[in-house]
Design a protein around this motif. Structure first.
Motif, short mmCIF file in Angstrom:
data_model
loop_
_atom_site.label_atom_id
_atom_site.label_comp_id
_atom_site.label_asym_id
_atom_site.label_seq_id
_atom_site.Cartn_x
_atom_site.Cartn_y
_atom_site.Cartn_z
N PRO A 153 -7.24 -1.67 -13.03
CA PRO A 153 -6.89 -3.01 -12.54
C PRO A 153 -5.44 -3.04 -12.05
O PRO A 153 -4.56 -2.37 -12.61
CB PRO A 153 -7.10 -3.89 -13.77
CG PRO A 153 -8.14 -3.18 -14.55
CD PRO A 153 -7.86 -1.71 -14.36
N PHE A 154 -5.20 -3.84 -11.03
CA PHE A 154 -3.93 -3.77 -10.32
C PHE A 154 -2.72 -4.01 -11.22
O PHE A 154 -1.65 -3.45 -10.99
CB PHE A 154 -3.93 -4.78 -9.16
CG PHE A 154 -2.84 -4.55 -8.16
CD1 PHE A 154 -2.97 -3.56 -7.20
CD2 PHE A 154 -1.68 -5.30 -8.18
CE1 PHE A 154 -1.96 -3.31 -6.28
CE2 PHE A 154 -0.66 -5.08 -7.27
CZ PHE A 154 -0.80 -4.07 -6.31
N LEU A 155 -2.88 -4.80 -12.24
CA LEU A 155 -1.75 -5.08 -13.13
C LEU A 155 -1.21 -3.84 -13.82
O LEU A 155 -0.11 -3.85 -14.37
CB LEU A 155 -2.13 -6.13 -14.18
CG LEU A 155 -2.06 -7.60 -13.72
CD1 LEU A 155 -2.56 -8.50 -14.83
CD2 LEU A 155 -0.62 -7.96 -13.36
N SER A 196 -0.35 -9.20 -8.07
CA SER A 196 -1.69 -9.03 -7.49
C SER A 196 -1.55 -8.41 -6.10
O SER A 196 -0.46 -8.44 -5.51
CB SER A 196 -2.40 -10.38 -7.40
OG SER A 196 -1.66 -11.27 -6.58
N PRO A 197 -2.64 -7.85 -5.56
CA PRO A 197 -2.55 -7.23 -4.24
C PRO A 197 -2.12 -8.23 -3.16
O PRO A 197 -2.61 -9.36 -3.12
CB PRO A 197 -3.97 -6.73 -3.98
CG PRO A 197 -4.60 -6.61 -5.32
CD PRO A 197 -3.99 -7.68 -6.15
N GLY A 198 -1.20 -7.83 -2.31
CA GLY A 198 -0.76 -8.69 -1.22
C GLY A 198 0.03 -9.91 -1.67
O GLY A 198 0.19 -10.87 -0.91
N ASN A 214 0.00 -2.50 5.87
CA ASN A 214 -1.20 -3.29 5.53
C ASN A 214 -2.45 -2.42 5.38
O ASN A 214 -3.52 -2.75 5.88
CB ASN A 214 -1.44 -4.38 6.59
CG ASN A 214 -0.24 -5.27 6.78
OD1 ASN A 214 0.36 -5.73 5.83
ND2 ASN A 214 0.14 -5.49 8.03
N ARG A 215 -2.30 -1.33 4.67
CA ARG A 215 -3.40 -0.36 4.57
C ARG A 215 -4.42 -0.74 3.50
O ARG A 215 -5.51 -0.17 3.47
CB ARG A 215 -2.83 1.03 4.26
CG ARG A 215 -2.33 1.19 2.83
CD ARG A 215 -1.47 2.41 2.67
NE ARG A 215 -0.16 2.19 3.27
CZ ARG A 215 0.65 3.17 3.68
NH1 ARG A 215 0.28 4.42 3.56
NH2 ARG A 215 1.81 2.89 4.20
N GLY A 216 -4.07 -1.65 2.61
CA GLY A 216 -4.93 -1.93 1.48
C GLY A 216 -5.54 -3.31 1.48
O GLY A 216 -5.43 -4.07 2.46
N LYS A 231 -7.44 -1.38 -3.48
CA LYS A 231 -8.67 -1.07 -2.73
C LYS A 231 -9.86 -1.65 -3.48
O LYS A 231 -9.77 -2.02 -4.64
CB LYS A 231 -8.83 0.44 -2.55
CG LYS A 231 -9.02 1.20 -3.87
CD LYS A 231 -9.16 2.69 -3.64
CE LYS A 231 -9.34 3.42 -4.98
NZ LYS A 231 -9.49 4.89 -4.79
N GLY A 232 -10.99 -1.67 -2.77
CA GLY A 232 -12.23 -2.09 -3.42
C GLY A 232 -12.34 -3.59 -3.57
O GLY A 232 -11.36 -4.34 -3.44
N GLN A 233 -13.53 -4.05 -3.89
CA GLN A 233 -13.79 -5.47 -4.01
C GLN A 233 -12.98 -6.10 -5.13
O GLN A 233 -12.51 -7.23 -5.03
CB GLN A 233 -15.29 -5.71 -4.24
CG GLN A 233 -15.67 -7.18 -4.23
CD GLN A 233 -17.17 -7.37 -4.28
OE1 GLN A 233 -17.93 -6.40 -4.31
NE2 GLN A 233 -17.61 -8.61 -4.30
#
Length: 609
Positions: free
Chosen positions: A15-17, A41-43, A94-96, A136-138
């Motif tokens: 998980p991103f955290l 979080s992403p972005g 902005n690749r992810g 990445k990913g959902q």
């Protein structure tokens, strides 16, 4: 570097955290990487903040580029711009997921400003930048493979291209030298202006027009005319290296710029008001230099005003409203412009700039026809044209006006300029011949100024009433409204404050307010003036750099002038002025005189130290 690779591998696809584990410093062959703040979080906005640190003995930036404060500022500005160019050259953006996986820097204007993004120490240079780590990913798990490419390949290429002077080609070395020389020359121009009583200097061959009203890049059209000084106002400023710079010098006093529509009046004014800052090489305005205390005055309907003495310009209003301590939550054009003048003078400015297009007409003039209809007793406004000479002679306030339809001000001006198809002429003699001698004013009353700040100002706490949640500190520049600042429960609108050069200055103003909050609390029952506090904070920043503001995200601030800070303070709707009804007006006038007889300190900043 092996340590970083192992850590990235250990949190891959988590998980991103999990990226919070990256806090810390990592050694690369030619620099150190440090993660300072990590996104949630992403972005996310704001994203993560990281820094690279390079030993000066390896960077080999010439020592003479780092000796004087203005040279370090120029070198710092050059490096952050080159780092930004390196991102464009070497990095995939902005690749992810959600636009994550990018490098960035703070937004940069055409000006060289003190920023906390590049810091020079005794033995190293540190650059802070924005990094959005990739997901990445959902579910948005951490993409360690792309993160390693970003750090091991792209960041290394950016750093190598940016910091190592021995790798620069001849053109890049010349560009760095131009940045430094420009600052050195600007300092000498400022010294010459002080010695000779000049408020502005516009070099010959300056390219003043901009690309558009919302784009500060220089206009590239081949038909753009360069500036040439009228012979009568042309001066030559000698430089220490034997060269000289020739252009137009505008003296202290009252100056009017006139001419037909679309002939360059406002273009010249825009260049003058932005001349309080150094511009980067090839901007076209590099050698447009304006005295540091210049402040642009305009009407500002709807702004709030707190306890400002506008009585020298506007008498008592209907319904018994007094104007020696005037307050309003929804000011008119005339009352807002009167307050803007008084507040600017109160903050220490002695050079005010006006363009009739952005002024309240009834505040500027009162013509003969309206005098026949309205009795003087029915009009509380004393037009500005009837006070300008008194402001200059009694308070030593110089003014520059752009006028296209109001000849009244030409009767008051020491210097009259005509813009004719972007060509500047000195028409002072013609004006005097046709309009007669300069028309003097009746003496303007003293201001009952020097408002003192109450101790409970600038509360940064924000209460979300919908969620019934209290946030201890909210300092945020609006993403889609770059001239508005969210501070606590206040939305501070600085749209009309024309000399804010870039959005990071706005964020820095927010942290200035937060720093003042602590000191105000400590002052207790001994309130001090706005001028006292902005001078104190400017001194602290000059000594300690923008780190004195303790931003939540280091590396994201640009230094504002104290005049923009004062403007922000005066536009806070929750502003509270300490009231001392026992203090007589004479004592208040003396306090105003004390504050405003102080010399404004020369601008400096330790952010590049």
């Amino acid at each position: 570097m092996n340590k970083l690779y192992a850590l990235l591998d250990s949190i891959a696809d988590q998980p991103f955290l999990a990226i919070q584990q990256l806090y810390g410093t990592y050694s690369f062959p030619r620099f150190e990487l440090n993660f300072i703040k990590m996104q949630g979080s992403p972005g996310a906005n704001p994203a993560s903040i990281a820094s690279v640190k390079i030993p000066l003995q390896h960077s080999k930036i010439p020592e003479d580029f780092l000796q004087a404060a203005e040279c370090r500022l120029a070198a710092a500005d050059f490096l952050i711009r080159r780092f930004r160019q390196g991102i464009t050259r070497f990095a995939l953006q902005n690749r992810g997921k959600d636009g994550s996986g990018s490098f960035d820097t703070i937004a940069l204007s055409q000006k060289m400003l003190c920023r906390d993004s590049v810091l020079f120490g005794d033995d190293a240079v540190c650059l802070r930048f924005i990094i959005s780590l990739p997901a990445k990913g959902q579910g948005g798990v951490f993409d360690a493979e792309q993160a390693w490419i970003m750090l091991h390949q792209e960041l290394v290429a950016i750093v190598d291209d940016c910091f190592f002077y021995q790798h620069y080609d001849r053109q890049t070395r010349l560009q760095l030298e131009r940045f430094v020389d420009l600052q050195k020359n600007r300092r000498q121009i400022i010294q010459f202006m002080r010695q000779h009583g000049l408020v502005a200097f516009i070099a010959n061959d300056a390219k003043l027009p901009r690309h558009s009203g919302v784009d500060d890049l220089p206009a590239l059209c081949e038909s753009v005319k360069t500036f040439q000084s009228p012979a009568s106002l042309q001066i030559t400023i000698p430089l220490s290296d034997g060269r000289s710079i020739t252009g137009m010098g505008i003296k202290e006093g009252i100056t009017c710029i006139t001419g037909g529509g679309y002939h360059g009046k406002s273009t010249l004014m825009q260049a003058i008001l932005s001349g309080v800052y150094a511009h980067i090489p090839s901007d076209g305005r590099e050698y447009v230099v304006t005295r540091e205390d210049a402040f642009f005055i305009r009407a500002e309907e709807g702004r709030s005003i707190r306890d400002v003495d506008i009585s020298p310009f506007i008498g008592d209003l209907p319904n018994g409203v007094k104007t020696d301590r005037f307050s309003s939550d929804n000011a008119s054009g005339s009352t807002s412009q009167a307050a803007n003048i008084v507040e600017a003078i109160e903050s220490g400015s002695r050079l005010l700039l006006f363009d009739e297009d952005t002024c309240a007409t009834n505040f500027l003039v009162r013509d003969e026809l309206i005098k026949k209809i309205l009795d003087a007793k029915q009009e509380p406004i004393k037009p500005l044209y009837s006070t300008v000479r008194s402001l200059w002679k009694k308070h030593h306030v110089s003014m520059i006006f752009v006028v296209g339809g109001l000849g009244y001000f030409l009767q008051k001006a020491d210097t009259c300029l005509l813009m004719d198809n972007y060509r500047c002429e000195d028409i002072t003699a013609k004006v005097r011949d046709r309009l007669g001698a300069i028309e003097e004013d009746q003496a303007i009353p003293d201001f009952v100024g020097s408002r003192r700040l109450a101790a409970d100002n600038f509360d940064p706490a924000y209460i979300n009433q919908r969620l019934d949640k209290r946030i201890p500190k909210r300092i945020k520049a609006l993403r889609n409204a770059p001239s508005q600042l969210e501070y606590g429960m206040d939305l501070v609108n600085l749209d009309a404050v024309a000399q804010i050069a870039e959005a990071p200055q706005l964020l820095a103003i927010g942290y200035c307010l937060f720093a003042l909050r602590t000191k105000l609390k400590q002052s207790g029952d001994k309130p001090e003036t706005i001028r006292f506090w902005i001078d104190w904070l400017e001194g602290e920043i000059n000594k300690h750099g923008l780190a004195a503001l303790e931003p939540d995200y280091p590396g994201t601030l640009s230094m504002p002038r104290k005049y923009e800070l004062a403007a922000a303070i005066n536009r806070i709707r929750s502003l509270r002025i300490a009231r001392n009804d026992g203090q007589n007006h004479e004592a208040s006038r003396k306090a105003f005189k004390r504050d405003n007889e102080k010399q404004a300190p020369s601008p400096s900043c330790r952010s590049a130290d």
